[in-house]
Design a protein around this motif. Structure first.
Motif, short mmCIF file in Angstrom:
data_model
loop_
_atom_site.label_atom_id
_atom_site.label_comp_id
_atom_site.label_asym_id
_atom_site.label_seq_id
_atom_site.Cartn_x
_atom_site.Cartn_y
_atom_site.Cartn_z
N THR A 17 41.88 41.77 44.15
CA THR A 17 40.89 41.48 45.18
C THR A 17 39.52 41.37 44.55
O THR A 17 39.33 41.70 43.37
N ASP A 18 38.55 40.88 45.31
CA ASP A 18 37.20 40.72 44.78
C ASP A 18 36.54 42.08 44.59
O ASP A 18 36.81 43.05 45.33
N CYS A 20 33.66 42.93 45.28
CA CYS A 20 32.83 43.33 46.42
C CYS A 20 33.62 44.08 47.47
O CYS A 20 33.04 44.76 48.34
N CYS A 21 34.95 43.96 47.44
CA CYS A 21 35.80 44.65 48.41
C CYS A 21 36.33 45.97 47.87
O CYS A 21 37.22 46.59 48.49
N ARG A 22 35.83 46.43 46.72
CA ARG A 22 36.37 47.64 46.10
C ARG A 22 36.21 48.86 46.98
O ARG A 22 37.14 49.65 47.14
N THR A 23 35.02 49.03 47.58
CA THR A 23 34.79 50.22 48.40
C THR A 23 35.73 50.24 49.59
O THR A 23 36.34 51.28 49.90
N GLU A 24 35.87 49.11 50.24
CA GLU A 24 36.77 49.03 51.39
C GLU A 24 38.21 49.28 50.97
O GLU A 24 38.96 49.96 51.68
N LEU A 25 38.60 48.76 49.80
CA LEU A 25 39.97 48.98 49.30
C LEU A 25 40.22 50.45 49.00
O LEU A 25 41.27 51.00 49.38
N GLN A 45 36.63 40.41 39.74
CA GLN A 45 37.81 40.85 40.47
C GLN A 45 38.26 42.23 39.99
O GLN A 45 37.89 42.67 38.89
N LEU A 67 41.56 42.78 54.99
CA LEU A 67 41.15 42.94 53.60
C LEU A 67 41.79 41.83 52.77
O LEU A 67 43.01 41.76 52.68
#
Length: 401
Positions: A17-18, A20-25, A45, A67
């Motif tokens: 995943t990108d 920028c989506c690390r926190t949400e992941l 990524q 997500l």
């Protein structure tokens, strides 16, 4: 270590995943208590692995919160099981091979030879195979005492041999025969020594027989050098012998080489065909269809490799790779200097072949260059043994053959 092993056995998937989506992941993984391994950042990524048993749950909750991620392939033991399930012949064949290896402990897997210097291993192995002691033979049925006796009777180059089994390896120890000091000739067989080529006699050494030439004589091919008919003191009485000795003569050897400026050379096209053959003990298995070679002109290169488990343990399996490489013939024009170099190189090889075991006394060269070729004519004078033994038979009562 055990966690890594369990991950391989249970299977896992990579997800990407990108960044920028690390926190949400990460919030999703910790909130749902989903196990993950080996977080790797690749530019913009992020990549990590999730156990296969938890992947379905992760996919559902990730879809609920929208997500974005990329799903990777299944890895680990489950992927291997799926691969083998689609190809049942592989595990069955491997199981049969292992079973055969376990049952073949009474077969000869390899032959090791020590003690030979002049006799090649291949000659000893070929004779052992003819006598029933080759790779793939059932060694409990071999009477090694009888084998030793038959081998010595069949081989003139081996005086003593001992074969004993070390597991599946036949250890062979040999002792080579010494050349006899005296040569025994068949009964009523005698010989003359004649000239094999023309020359001027320099040395005539006679061991058996009677000399027919003197130093300084010029002889032609076929003339008598050492006669096997020796005249006795009494008139008309002769003794027959097997003539032996050496006659050194000064021999003229003309050698010529001509190299054309238009040279034909091979140019490989890049197309090739490889045929693989597996040999298990004495059984050859072709891994190709015998459809012939689709090329008109080609070179054949054959390589044989012995299979070793973990690069340590040799097993009775060899792989033969036969490669046919296509080429075309093209004409190339070389310079007169290149032609002269090639001619001189070829001439040296011919001179060495012409001299043989003789001694070079002198040489002279004549170089002729034209617009089409370069020619070198060489006249050699060599000192060589020109004697040739010619046998004849006669009864012991005969006076003259």
């Amino acid at each position: 270590m055990f966690e890594w092993l369990w991950k391989i056995l249970a299977g896992y998937r990579w997800i990407i995943t990108d960044i920028c989506c690390r926190t949400e992941l990460m919030n999703l993984l910790f909130r749902e208590q989903i196990t993950f391994h080996k977080e790797i950042i690749l530019g913009e990524q992020i990549r990590l692995s999730i156990p296969e048993k938890e992947y379905a749950h992760f996919k559902n909750v990730a879809g609920e919160i929208c997500l974005p991620f990329t799903e990777g392939e299944l890895c680990g033991l489950p992927k291997l099981i799926q691969f083998l399930h689609r190809r049942p012949g592989l595990p069955i064949g491997f199981a049969i091979f292992l079973l055969w290896c376990l049952l073949s402990r009474n077969l000869i897997w390899r032959i090791d030879i020590t003690g030979n210097t002049n006799v090649p291993d291949s000659e000893i192995i070929d004779l052992l195979t003819e006598l029933g002691c080759g790779i793939g033979d059932w060694h409990p049925s071999i009477d090694f005492d009888t084998l030793h006796a038959k081998f010595r009777a069949e081989s003139d180059s081996i005086a003593w041999i001992s074969v004993y089994m070390n597991g599946t390896v036949a250890d062979v120890q040999v002792r080579e025969s010494k050349k006899p000091d005296t040569i025994h000739h068949p009964e009523n067989t005698y010989a003359n020594i004649i000239a094999a080529e023309a020359g001027e006699i320099v040395i005539a050494e006679v061991k058996e027989g009677e000399s027919a030439v003197s130093v300084g004589d010029v002889v032609m091919p076929g003339e008598m050098l050492i006669s096997g008919v020796v005249q006795m003191r009494k008139e008309n009485q002769y003794r027959l012998e097997y003539a032996a000795g050496r006659v050194l003569a000064r021999v003229a050897c003309p050698v010529s080489v001509e190299i054309s400026l238009e040279q034909a050379q091979k140019v490989y096209t890049g197309r090739e065909k490889t045929e693989n053959t597996i040999k298990i003990f004495k059984k050859n298995i072709n891994l190709f269809r015998n459809a012939g070679i689709p090329y008109t002109t080609y070179d054949t290169i054959c390589r044989m490799e012995e299979v070793c488990l973990f690069d340590r343990w040799s097993i009775p399996v060899t792989i033969t790779r036969t490669t046919h490489r296509e080429y075309v013939t093209e004409t190339k024009t070389i310079t007169p200097e290149e032609a002269a170099d090639t001619a001189m190189k070829t001439l040296r090889e011919k001179i060495s072949e012409a001299i043989g075991e003789g001694e070079l006394l002198s040489q002279s060269f004549t170089v002729t260059r034209t617009e089409e070729s370069c020619r070198i004519d060489c006249l050699l004078y060599c000192l060589k043994d020109i004697g040739k033994t010619v046998e004849f038979t006669a009864s012991s009562e005969a006076a003259v053959p």
